[in-house]
Design a protein around this motif. Sequence first.
Motif, PDB file in Angstrom:
ATOM      1  N   PRO A 287       0.821  -1.226   0.000  1.00  0.00           N
ATOM      2  CA  PRO A 287       0.000   0.000   0.000  1.00  0.00           C
ATOM      3  C   PRO A 287       0.853   1.274   0.000  1.00  0.00           C
ATOM      4  N   VAL A 288       2.013   1.225   0.641  1.00  0.00           N
ATOM      5  CA  VAL A 288       2.888   2.414   0.664  1.00  0.00           C
ATOM      6  C   VAL A 288       3.395   2.689  -0.760  1.00  0.00           C
ATOM      7  N   ALA A 289       3.650   1.601  -1.513  1.00  0.00           N
ATOM      8  CA  ALA A 289       4.074   1.778  -2.905  1.00  0.00           C
ATOM      9  C   ALA A 289       2.932   2.367  -3.743  1.00  0.00           C
ATOM     10  N   VAL A 290       1.706   1.986  -3.438  1.00  0.00           N
ATOM     11  CA  VAL A 290       0.545   2.565  -4.141  1.00  0.00           C
ATOM     12  C   VAL A 290       0.482   4.071  -3.845  1.00  0.00           C
ATOM     13  N   VAL A 291       0.742   4.442  -2.615  1.00  0.00           N
ATOM     14  CA  VAL A 291       0.762   5.868  -2.234  1.00  0.00           C
ATOM     15  C   VAL A 291       1.847   6.604  -3.038  1.00  0.00           C
ATOM     16  N   SER A 292       3.002   5.959  -3.213  1.00  0.00           N
ATOM     17  CA  SER A 292       4.082   6.623  -3.958  1.00  0.00           C
ATOM     18  C   SER A 292       3.663   6.852  -5.404  1.00  0.00           C
ATOM     19  N   ALA A 293       2.964   5.903  -5.996  1.00  0.00           N
ATOM     20  CA  ALA A 293       2.579   6.035  -7.410  1.00  0.00           C
ATOM     21  C   ALA A 293       1.582   7.167  -7.622  1.00  0.00           C
ATOM     22  N   VAL A 294       0.604   7.297  -6.743  1.00  0.00           N
ATOM     23  CA  VAL A 294      -0.332   8.426  -6.907  1.00  0.00           C
ATOM     24  C   VAL A 294       0.354   9.738  -6.539  1.00  0.00           C
ATOM     25  N   GLY A 295       1.278   9.681  -5.574  1.00  0.00           N
ATOM     26  CA  GLY A 295       2.009  10.889  -5.180  1.00  0.00           C
ATOM     27  C   GLY A 295       2.821  11.446  -6.337  1.00  0.00           C
ATOM     28  N   ASP A 296       3.369  10.561  -7.147  1.00  0.00           N
ATOM     29  CA  ASP A 296       4.163  10.999  -8.296  1.00  0.00           C
ATOM     30  C   ASP A 296       3.294  11.177  -9.543  1.00  0.00           C
ATOM     31  N   ARG A 297       2.010  11.126  -9.374  1.00  0.00           N
ATOM     32  CA  ARG A 297       1.037  11.272 -10.473  1.00  0.00           C
ATOM     33  C   ARG A 297       1.319  10.290 -11.613  1.00  0.00           C
ATOM     34  N   GLN A 298       1.531   9.046 -11.215  1.00  0.00           N
ATOM     35  CA  GLN A 298       1.743   8.009 -12.226  1.00  0.00           C
ATOM     36  C   GLN A 298       0.433   7.289 -12.545  1.00  0.00           C
ATOM     37  N   ASP A 299      -0.665   7.798 -12.029  1.00  0.00           N
ATOM     38  CA  ASP A 299      -1.976   7.219 -12.343  1.00  0.00           C
ATOM     39  C   ASP A 299      -2.406   7.759 -13.694  1.00  0.00           C
ATOM     40  N   GLN A 300      -1.625   7.394 -14.720  1.00  0.00           N
ATOM     41  CA  GLN A 300      -1.793   7.999 -16.048  1.00  0.00           C
ATOM     42  C   GLN A 300      -2.554   7.106 -17.019  1.00  0.00           C
ATOM     43  N   GLY A 301      -3.007   5.935 -16.572  1.00  0.00           N
ATOM     44  CA  GLY A 301      -3.800   5.082 -17.455  1.00  0.00           C
ATOM     45  C   GLY A 301      -5.223   5.618 -17.535  1.00  0.00           C
ATOM     46  N   ASP A 302      -6.077   4.894 -18.256  1.00  0.00           N
ATOM     47  CA  ASP A 302      -7.454   5.334 -18.415  1.00  0.00           C
ATOM     48  C   ASP A 302      -8.101   5.567 -17.040  1.00  0.00           C
ATOM     49  N   LYS A 303      -8.715   6.707 -16.873  1.00  0.00           N
ATOM     50  CA  LYS A 303      -9.413   7.062 -15.625  1.00  0.00           C
ATOM     51  C   LYS A 303      -8.520   6.917 -14.398  1.00  0.00           C
ATOM     52  N   LYS A 304      -7.286   7.355 -14.575  1.00  0.00           N
ATOM     53  CA  LYS A 304      -6.327   7.374 -13.462  1.00  0.00           C
ATOM     54  C   LYS A 304      -6.010   5.964 -12.945  1.00  0.00           C
TER      55      LYS A 304
ATOM     56  N   ARG B  74      -6.368   6.908   4.753  1.00  0.00           N
ATOM     57  CA  ARG B  74      -7.189   5.861   4.140  1.00  0.00           C
ATOM     58  C   ARG B  74      -7.242   5.992   2.616  1.00  0.00           C
ATOM     59  N   ASP B  75      -7.297   7.215   2.127  1.00  0.00           N
ATOM     60  CA  ASP B  75      -7.295   7.428   0.687  1.00  0.00           C
ATOM     61  C   ASP B  75      -5.844   7.665   0.245  1.00  0.00           C
ATOM     62  N   ALA B  76      -5.389   6.882  -0.767  1.00  0.00           N
ATOM     63  CA  ALA B  76      -3.956   6.949  -1.120  1.00  0.00           C
ATOM     64  C   ALA B  76      -3.542   8.350  -1.555  1.00  0.00           C
ATOM     65  N   ARG B  77      -4.434   9.071  -2.253  1.00  0.00           N
ATOM     66  CA  ARG B  77      -4.036  10.421  -2.706  1.00  0.00           C
ATOM     67  C   ARG B  77      -3.923  11.379  -1.521  1.00  0.00           C
ATOM     68  N   GLU B  78      -4.837  11.213  -0.580  1.00  0.00           N
ATOM     69  CA  GLU B  78      -4.797  12.079   0.602  1.00  0.00           C
ATOM     70  C   GLU B  78      -3.521  11.790   1.409  1.00  0.00           C
ATOM     71  N   PHE B  79      -3.196  10.523   1.507  1.00  0.00           N
ATOM     72  CA  PHE B  79      -1.984  10.087   2.197  1.00  0.00           C
ATOM     73  C   PHE B  79      -0.772  10.737   1.521  1.00  0.00           C
ATOM     74  N   SER B  80      -0.736  10.687   0.175  1.00  0.00           N
ATOM     75  CA  SER B  80       0.440  11.222  -0.525  1.00  0.00           C
ATOM     76  C   SER B  80       0.521  12.736  -0.366  1.00  0.00           C
ATOM     77  N   THR B  81      -0.627  13.407  -0.314  1.00  0.00           N
ATOM     78  CA  THR B  81      -0.602  14.864  -0.113  1.00  0.00           C
ATOM     79  C   THR B  81      -0.032  15.188   1.259  1.00  0.00           C
ATOM     80  N   LEU B  82      -0.425  14.395   2.233  1.00  0.00           N
ATOM     81  CA  LEU B  82       0.110  14.615   3.585  1.00  0.00           C
ATOM     82  C   LEU B  82       1.638  14.450   3.589  1.00  0.00           C
TER      83      LEU B  82
END
Length: 480
Positions: free
Chosen positions: A159-176, A303-311
């Motif tokens: 899950p921490v790796a998932v946080v890193s991916a959204v933090g770096d805005r790598q959610d670049q596939g269809d619909k993030k 709880r939300d990975a994007r919120e976590f990455s913003t923090l």
Amino acid sequence: MGGDSSKLLPALKPFCEKLRSVVENGSEISIITHLDADGITSGSIIGTALARLGAKCSVRTVSDMTPSVIERMKAEDHEFYIITDLGGGMAANFRKALGDRWVVIDHHQIPEEEILTDDAGQVLNAWKYGIDGGIEVPAGGMAYMVASTLDRKNRDLSPVAVVSAVGDRQDQGDKKSFLGLNKEILETAKTLGLVNVDLDIMLTGRETRPLHEALAFTSFPYIDGLTWNRDSCYTILKNAGIKLKDNGRWRVPAEFSQEEKSAILDAVAKFIVTSSKTSATVIDDLIGYVYTLAGEDKRSQLRDAREFSTLLNACGRIGKSGVGIAICMGDRNAMLTAGEEISTEYRTTLRNYVSTIFSEKWRVTDDGKVAFVNGDGLVAEDMLGAVSSLLSGSPTLAGRLVFVRSLSKGGTYKFSSRKGLGCTSPANLGLVMRHCAESVKGTGGGHSAAAGCRIPSAALDPFISCLRSAVNEAKFATAS
Ligand code: C5P
Ligand code: C5P
């Protein structure tokens, strides 16, 4: 790019054996990482994995990797260094300063020659293994691959790796959605029941903010008139008949039904129609996959990975990286005592910067294709990346290459660049920044859509001329 882990896996084994032997020798290890969300997650993942092996190690952040940071590392003389999210193209500098007492785990694009001339396998950089480190894996994902190879039990760090991916805005596939190796890691996290994935409205503060506040805090996409305008968010939602409170308590975005979410989107779309032409794009940008960390408490920022990455970004950018690292390494007290305060300070600071930039018109030089933003005397250098990310999401700078600079006390300029919304320039900002910075004896690099550099202050004019021409040169364009 192939994107999956097949070429990386054979390199992981010897890399992990080296780490294991460093730990078994009892060496004292210093982990040095970048101060953004990806830096904090990658450093913490490695820190956790090594601590579980019984290593003596510490994790520390820096704003970028420069010759002076390397000099400091040499002077501090730790027995071994692990550098994460930085330094992928600096093998020769590390070798000169530290001998072979170091490894790098990174995902930044480096020139082909450097990939070929590498070292004794000391640099684990995504690009070496056919993986596009700009969109298929961040440093957190690379660190996770190392951790899970060291011990399968470390898959609980997915899950921490998932946080890193959204933090770096790598959610670049269809619909993030995720691509390549990020997708593989996400699958592991889903299979272990640690992360849930849903298609939803992506609002900042999904688990923690009253709906109208979450809409106001949402800066990707930036919605003129709503972003940072809590009152107008409240008004449009109230007028649309959305039930904002339940039993006297504000409802958070995660609590709304599908039907209510359609009404929320309608209200936003109606507002945008009257204020600008980009309604369809903005609504489209608002909808995407959300990644929920199932083990975290409801209504927690984690709880939300994007919120976590913003923090985590907030922690790093306002000089509280230690809190972010403690949180990623499992310390929930750090979160409870400091989390809310750090997020508030970060948002207030960012809001002040951006409103000053747009009100002091001399700060922006914009020819419609390239926009230079002068943050001198205003933007703290550690906040530059956050400011350029935010500006690039603003409709005012849509379609541009955005370059933001700030003069630092040490006689250098720090630059941060991003591609604005809908920008079609083929320029690879990482290659452009690296080339122009090096042409004036600075250092720089990054990715196609996000890059940065540091240059001597006397070199500002030639550097800007170099940028203006390099962004149009085919040799600095992204291949695809
Ligand atoms: O050092 P690193 O690679 O981790 O930093 C990348 C930075 O660029 C992050 O702050 C991320 O949010 C930003 N980024 C961006 N737009 C992209 C890709 C990355 O703003 N398309
Ligand atoms: O600081 P900022 O978020 O703008 O950085 C964007 C990207 O540029 C990051 O991936 C960062 O690691 C990279 N960068 C770099 N060299 C610098 C500054 C930033 O490679 N001197």
